[in-house]
Design an enzyme around this catalytic site. Sequence first.
Site, short mmCIF file in Angstrom:
data_model
loop_
_atom_site.label_atom_id
_atom_site.label_comp_id
_atom_site.label_asym_id
_atom_site.label_seq_id
_atom_site.Cartn_x
_atom_site.Cartn_y
_atom_site.Cartn_z
N CYS A 126 61.03 53.66 64.04
CA CYS A 126 62.40 53.47 64.34
C CYS A 126 62.47 52.06 65.19
CB CYS A 126 63.07 54.28 65.28
SG CYS A 126 64.57 54.09 65.87
N HIS A 168 68.23 59.94 59.30
CA HIS A 168 67.69 58.86 60.54
C HIS A 168 68.72 58.23 61.07
CE1 HIS A 168 64.28 56.58 62.53
NE2 HIS A 168 65.55 55.86 62.79
N GLU A 169 69.65 57.45 60.06
CA GLU A 169 70.55 56.72 60.69
C GLU A 169 71.87 57.38 61.34
OE1 GLU A 169 69.95 53.58 61.34
OE2 GLU A 169 68.16 53.72 60.16
N HIS A 172 71.13 58.85 64.81
CA HIS A 172 71.53 57.69 65.62
C HIS A 172 72.91 57.97 66.18
CE1 HIS A 172 68.02 55.28 66.29
NE2 HIS A 172 67.92 55.08 65.20
#
Length: 214
Positions: A126, A168-169, A172
């Site tokens: 990351c 993953h994004e 966030h």
Amino acid sequence: MATPSHRTPLAELVEELLATDGPLPIVAAGEPVLRRPTERYDGQLDAGLLSRFVEALRVTMHAAPGVGLAAPQVGVPLRIAVIEDPAPVPEEVREARGRVPQPFRVLVNPSYEPVGTERVAFFEGCLSVPGWQAVVARPAEIRLTCEDEHGRPVDEVFGGWPARIVQHETDHLDGMLYLDRAELRSLSSNQAMAERWTQPTPEQAAASLGFELS
């Protein structure tokens, strides 16, 4: 540069960030903005400012370099992310990880849900946790719903590495880092990754570091 207060109006915050040319500063783990759920995009930025912000995210992602970047990673608590992956990897890695090229895309107000029950585990890194990687088990296939930067609806199924990037994004944007989902015994420095764990899959790392792949 101090991290702007999350109380600053979003349009004003983005204008301040865009006042300087070039890539935006990427905030690192420990900054509160990375741990707060983001605000849904609902016109807080006008069309011109949104376009400029998306371009700045693209430039910053390329410069890092990375394959995805979420607005909180540049200090903006807004539910927007960008992804792009040219997938310049050997064929054995491409086959093992399902890493295929992904064109530049803007995800506005994204959410995802698993498709089926299969999970796959690979090392992830990351841009907000520089210098480290760890194994994360994630759904192999997901359904993404969001809008694009023009407000057009997106409802699409992703598999392989693109599915991992989307997860993953989007995580966030919910205040979650990949480490929250990681097998912490797998945590490895970039140096250790380069020296020991360049295999297409993490089986050897699991056996040597003593963790389960699930």
